[in-house]
Motif scaffolding. Structure first.
Motif, PDB file in Angstrom:
ATOM      1  N   GLY A  51       0.816  -1.203   0.000  1.00 19.09           N
ATOM      2  CA  GLY A  51       0.000   0.000   0.000  1.00 19.09           C
ATOM      3  C   GLY A  51       0.848   1.250   0.000  1.00 19.09           C
ATOM      4  N   PRO A  52       0.215   2.432   0.101  1.00 19.68           N
ATOM      5  CA  PRO A  52       0.943   3.704   0.072  1.00 19.68           C
ATOM      6  C   PRO A  52       1.978   3.784   1.188  1.00 19.68           C
ATOM      7  CG  PRO A  52      -1.421   4.054  -0.147  1.00 19.68           C
ATOM      8  CD  PRO A  52      -1.236   2.605   0.217  1.00 19.68           C
ATOM      9  N   THR A  57       5.173   3.222  -2.984  1.00 19.38           N
ATOM     10  CA  THR A  57       4.171   2.182  -2.763  1.00 19.38           C
ATOM     11  C   THR A  57       4.896   0.898  -2.387  1.00 19.38           C
ATOM     12  OG1 THR A  57       2.654   3.156  -4.371  1.00 19.38           O
ATOM     13  CG2 THR A  57       2.289   0.855  -3.780  1.00 19.38           C
ATOM     14  N   VAL A  58       4.504   0.290  -1.279  1.00 18.10           N
ATOM     15  CA  VAL A  58       4.989  -1.058  -0.953  1.00 18.10           C
ATOM     16  C   VAL A  58       4.212  -2.039  -1.822  1.00 18.10           C
ATOM     17  CG1 VAL A  58       5.176  -2.837   0.818  1.00 18.10           C
ATOM     18  CG2 VAL A  58       5.639  -0.448   1.401  1.00 18.10           C
ATOM     19  N   THR A  59       4.934  -2.772  -2.662  1.00 13.19           N
ATOM     20  CA  THR A  59       4.264  -3.673  -3.609  1.00 13.19           C
ATOM     21  C   THR A  59       4.080  -5.074  -3.038  1.00 13.19           C
ATOM     22  OG1 THR A  59       6.421  -4.113  -4.639  1.00 13.19           O
ATOM     23  CG2 THR A  59       5.043  -2.389  -5.621  1.00 13.19           C
ATOM     24  N   VAL A  79      11.209  -9.148   3.513  1.00 17.42           N
ATOM     25  CA  VAL A  79      11.745  -8.558   2.285  1.00 17.42           C
ATOM     26  C   VAL A  79      10.654  -7.641   1.742  1.00 17.42           C
ATOM     27  CG1 VAL A  79      12.708  -9.014   0.016  1.00 17.42           C
ATOM     28  CG2 VAL A  79      13.112 -10.640   1.892  1.00 17.42           C
ATOM     29  N   VAL A  80      10.868  -6.332   1.888  1.00 18.05           N
ATOM     30  CA  VAL A  80       9.858  -5.332   1.555  1.00 18.05           C
ATOM     31  C   VAL A  80      10.215  -4.716   0.203  1.00 18.05           C
ATOM     32  CG1 VAL A  80       8.698  -3.219   2.291  1.00 18.05           C
ATOM     33  CG2 VAL A  80       9.518  -4.872   4.003  1.00 18.05           C
ATOM     34  N   SER A  81       9.415  -4.994  -0.820  1.00 14.60           N
ATOM     35  CA  SER A  81       9.640  -4.430  -2.150  1.00 14.60           C
ATOM     36  C   SER A  81       8.813  -3.161  -2.304  1.00 14.60           C
ATOM     37  CB  SER A  81       9.254  -5.439  -3.234  1.00 14.60           C
ATOM     38  OG  SER A  81      10.029  -6.613  -3.126  1.00 14.60           O
ATOM     39  N   PHE A  82       9.394  -2.160  -2.977  1.00 18.29           N
ATOM     40  CA  PHE A  82       8.686  -0.890  -3.119  1.00 18.29           C
ATOM     41  C   PHE A  82       8.955  -0.264  -4.479  1.00 18.29           C
ATOM     42  CE2 PHE A  82      12.720  -0.057  -0.887  1.00 18.29           C
ATOM     43  CZ  PHE A  82      13.319   0.845  -1.749  1.00 18.29           C
ATOM     44  N   GLU A  83       8.069   0.628  -4.878  1.00 16.51           N
ATOM     45  CA  GLU A  83       8.248   1.456  -6.062  1.00 16.51           C
ATOM     46  C   GLU A  83       8.169   2.916  -5.623  1.00 16.51           C
ATOM     47  OE1 GLU A  83       5.216   0.394  -8.812  1.00 16.51           O
ATOM     48  OE2 GLU A  83       6.113  -1.556  -9.323  1.00 16.51           O
ATOM     49  N   VAL A  84       9.130   3.705  -6.073  1.00 17.28           N
ATOM     50  CA  VAL A  84       9.167   5.121  -5.711  1.00 17.28           C
ATOM     51  C   VAL A  84       8.535   5.938  -6.822  1.00 17.28           C
ATOM     52  CG1 VAL A  84      10.681   7.081  -5.172  1.00 17.28           C
ATOM     53  CG2 VAL A  84      11.205   4.795  -4.282  1.00 17.28           C
ATOM     54  N   GLU A  85       7.685   6.865  -6.440  1.00 19.17           N
ATOM     55  CA  GLU A  85       7.056   7.752  -7.422  1.00 19.17           C
ATOM     56  C   GLU A  85       8.020   8.897  -7.771  1.00 19.17           C
ATOM     57  OE1 GLU A  85       3.330   9.110  -5.894  1.00 19.17           O
ATOM     58  OE2 GLU A  85       2.839   7.130  -5.077  1.00 19.17           O
ATOM     59  N   ARG A  86       8.344   9.028  -9.033  1.00 16.35           N
ATOM     60  CA  ARG A  86       9.228  10.088  -9.552  1.00 16.35           C
ATOM     61  C   ARG A  86      10.462  10.247  -8.649  1.00 16.35           C
ATOM     62  NH1 ARG A  86       6.251  15.477 -10.666  1.00 16.35           N
ATOM     63  NH2 ARG A  86       8.152  15.789 -11.866  1.00 16.35           N
TER      64      ARG A  86
END
Length: 242
Positions: free
Chosen positions: A164-165, A183-185, A230-237
């Protein structure tokens, strides 16, 4: 880091919270760990005239079922999200009066820790906590790797997250913070000994040896059998600072 019994306390309290938050009046579970290792549970009951918190409900259940087994630790979990909560002022005072050495499970920048009722004042109850994105604190040396996309996950111990966010908080040496919306994927639970070379690369390290060296710096005394997330994430810009 938590002890194995404290981890069981958090897990059972979280399971109770998720199972029984049926309506807005019952959202928080409290758990009490006793000397023998038993966990006594309870749910809050909200009412505009005042109602028992989860920890107070658990305290009543303890009195009815395990009064001769002293309480050594307490945890509270918000059912809708599964987040560990710092206790409110009333619960601190009540449990302090039972025994000021009772340990509360709270969260700081490094993850879940325990603090005694005597020590807990800096971890004040914040009713807006659940309206904010989860915060992932990371060392400032990782910032270029995060922004470039080379670091897309983090290995955490006793520092739970959920998909989530999120906000990645880069902690600068002078005390400043850089906030990166993210966002944590996914969150994958394993043990330190089962981490792979791929985990190391996604975490921004050259190889698994370098990852283990970093884990030992961040978590002194960590064992191969200790659970890790193991926490995967995507960073916005990630190329733009906020």
């Amino acid at each position: 880091m938590l002890t194995d019994l404290e981890r069981d306390l958090v897990r059972l309290t979280a399971e109770h919270a998720r199972a029984h938050h049926h309506d807005p009046d019952h959202t928080v579970a409290g758990g009490l760990l006793t000397v023998s290792g038993r966990v006594v549970l309870g749910m809050n009951t909200f009412h505009f005239l005042g109602g028992p918190c989860g920890e107070i409900a658990a305290l009543s259940n303890h009195a009815a079922s395990a009064a001769d087994d002293p309480i050594v630790a307490s945890a509270a979990v918000y059912g809708p999200t599964g987040d560990v909560m710092a206790p409110c002022g009333k619960c601190r005072q009540v449990l302090h009066d039972v025994d000021p050495e009772i340990r509360f499970v709270v969260r700081d920048a490094s993850g879940l820790i325990t603090r005694s009722a005597r020590e807990l004042l800096p971890f004040s109850y914040d009713s807006t906590h659940h309206d904010r994105p989860q915060r992932i604190g990371l060392w400032e040396g990782y910032e270029p790797l995060i922004r470039s996309g080379a670091k897309r996950q983090t290995i955490r111990i006793d520092d739970p997250f959920h998909p989530g966010p999120a906000e990645i908080v880069v902690e600068k040496q002078g005390g400043d913070e850089v906030m990166l919306p993210a966002t944590v994927t996914t969150v994958r639970t394993t043990t330190r000994g089962k981490l792979t070379e791929r985990d190391a690369v996604l975490d921004g390290f050259a190889d698994l040896t370098a990852l283990h060296e970093a884990l030992e710096r961040h978590y002194p005394g960590v064992r191969d059998v200790d659970p890790v997330d193991v926490v995967s994430f995507e960073v916005e810009r990630p190329d733009v600072e906020r």
